[in-house]
Write an enzyme that holds these catalytic residues in place. Structure first.
Site, mmCIF file in Angstrom:
data_model
loop_
_atom_site.group_PDB
_atom_site.id
_atom_site.type_symbol
_atom_site.label_atom_id
_atom_site.label_comp_id
_atom_site.label_asym_id
_atom_site.label_seq_id
_atom_site.Cartn_x
_atom_site.Cartn_y
_atom_site.Cartn_z
ATOM 1 N N ILE A 1 0.865 -1.186 0.000
ATOM 2 C CA ILE A 1 0.000 0.000 0.000
ATOM 3 C C ILE A 1 0.897 1.229 0.000
ATOM 4 O O ILE A 1 1.662 1.446 0.943
ATOM 5 C CB ILE A 1 -0.918 0.036 1.251
ATOM 6 N N HIS A 2 0.809 2.037 -1.075
ATOM 7 C CA HIS A 2 1.691 3.203 -1.110
ATOM 8 C C HIS A 2 1.116 4.387 -1.879
ATOM 9 O O HIS A 2 1.630 5.491 -1.772
ATOM 10 C CB HIS A 2 3.030 2.827 -1.757
ATOM 11 N N ARG A 3 0.033 4.202 -2.636
ATOM 12 C CA ARG A 3 -0.449 5.287 -3.491
ATOM 13 C C ARG A 3 -0.975 6.454 -2.660
ATOM 14 O O ARG A 3 -1.652 6.277 -1.650
ATOM 15 C CB ARG A 3 -1.533 4.797 -4.448
#
Length: 375
Positions: A208-210
């Site tokens: 998860i990084h956006r």
């Protein structure tokens, strides 16, 4: 023929390496003129892990130019890149500029080249999320519009361009397959188990990084609540991006104790995780495809995806940030047989096709009269 390749992030180096190997192979086998490639790294994604070890281990050519442009706003970054890339192009006078994907480096490289009447080839052309709030969508649309050759990874990408009227625009659209599939095939036997992970396939891999997820406390909380509930049924392994770490602390979100948190992993470690997991839960565009390459189902915690053929194939589920939808998709996937037999992304020869088409296009161009093109 001289080619200048513009890259600005680790994934673009991996993609560009595919074409660099194809160029090297061509030069070894060719009895005619060779191809000279110079690599320009804009520095867009400053990464301390991009040391000499990164290039040596992955067999990636080191940049000939490092512009060291990072940590700026979109406008300032793109403007500075335009200025410095233009200076390189004026000095080197290439026949082609080759750009990849959808970063600020991509649009800056294409614009700088086009203003100097240098031909542009765009790898990963035709991708669309249809979300104009994404900076990447703006970059890819504008880059496509000014490119001379559009190297499309899928039929969907070709179809997108046709719908946008590219049949009436003087540019070549070529379905070459996905360079990342070439990369996975090349690097698969170098996969390396990350520290702290047992040799088992009984886990869910998540990333998860956006920004659309990490910068919204309600979305981030919902996603991590879902991961925590899933981890009660099956182990979740989560290499945690620095941006996500920062936002979790800022919003006082504490991941469930049964989620196994890892430091960021390298490419070899990531492909090991992909090859050994049972499914992926991610907001990464690249990981969606790589999950398919390794025949693993994927849950995408976004509202749209550029890789719609994965959704149509039934191997990728779009859930957005909804906890209920994420858990529902997880339960469906656990009970479902998924078909991974379709060659959605080519045969693993995208790099070779790209080089062959550049040579073919350049040969045709040399035959055109200097004072006007005869169709």
């Amino acid at each position: 023929m001289k080619i200048i390749t513009i890259v600005g992030a680790r994934p673009q180096f991996v993609k560009a390496a595919v074409v660099s190997r194809a160029i090297e192979k061509y030069n070894e086998e060719s009895t005619g003129e060779s191809i000279q490639e110079l690599i320009v790294h804009t520095g867009q994604h400053f990464d301390e892990n991009m040391s000499s070890i990164f290039f040596d281990q992955m067999g990636i050519p080191k940049p000939h130019y490092n512009l060291e442009i990072n940590s700026l706003t979109h406008g300032a970054m793109t403007g500075k890149m335009l200025e410095k890339i233009e200076a390189v192009l004026l000095k080197e006078k290439p026949d082609w500029v080759l750009v990849y994907g959808d970063t600020n480096s991509t649009i800056a490289g294409a614009l700088a080249a086009k203003k100097l009447h240098i031909k542009v080839a765009h790898v990963e052309a035709g991708l669309r999320s249809f979300n104009m709030e994404m900076p990447e969508e703006i970059n890819r649309i504008l880059t496509d519009r000014i490119s001379d050759i559009l190297f499309c990874p899928t039929q969907t990408a070709i179809d997108n361009l046709e719908k946008e009227g590219y049949a009436n625009i003087k540019s070549d659209r070529i379905q070459c397959g996905d360079v990342m599939y070439d990369a996975v095939l090349f690097y698969a036997d170098r996969a390396s188990r990350p520290k702290g992970i047992e040799q088992t396939v009984d886990f869910v891999l998540s990333t998860i990084h956006r920004q659309e997820n990490t910068d919204d406390p309600a979305k981030l909380t919902s996603i991590f609540d879902a991961l925590g509930e899933i981890a009660e049924k099956q182990r979740v392994v989560l290499p945690l991006h620095p941006r996500t770490v920062k936002k979790l602390k800022e919003f006082n979100i504490v991941p469930a104790k049964n989620i196994q948190i890892l430091d960021p992993v390298g490419y070899f470690e990531m492909i090991w995780l992909l090859s050994h997991c049972q499914m992926a839960i991610t907001d990464s565009g690249g990981l969606q495809k790589e999950a398919f390459f390794f025949k693993k189902p994927c849950i995408t915690v976004r509202d749209e995806t550029e890789w719609v053929e994965l959704v149509q194939n039934g191997s990728n589920y779009l859930t957005g940030h909804s906890k209920d939808l994420i858990i529902k998709a997880f339960n469906i996937i656990r009970e479902k047989e998924i078909d991974f037999s379709k060659a959605l992304y080519g045969k693993g020869d995208a790099g070779q096709i790209i080089v062959e088409e550049l040579i073919k296009y350049s040969s045709i161009d040399l035959l055109k009269p200097k004072l006007g093109i005869i169709e």
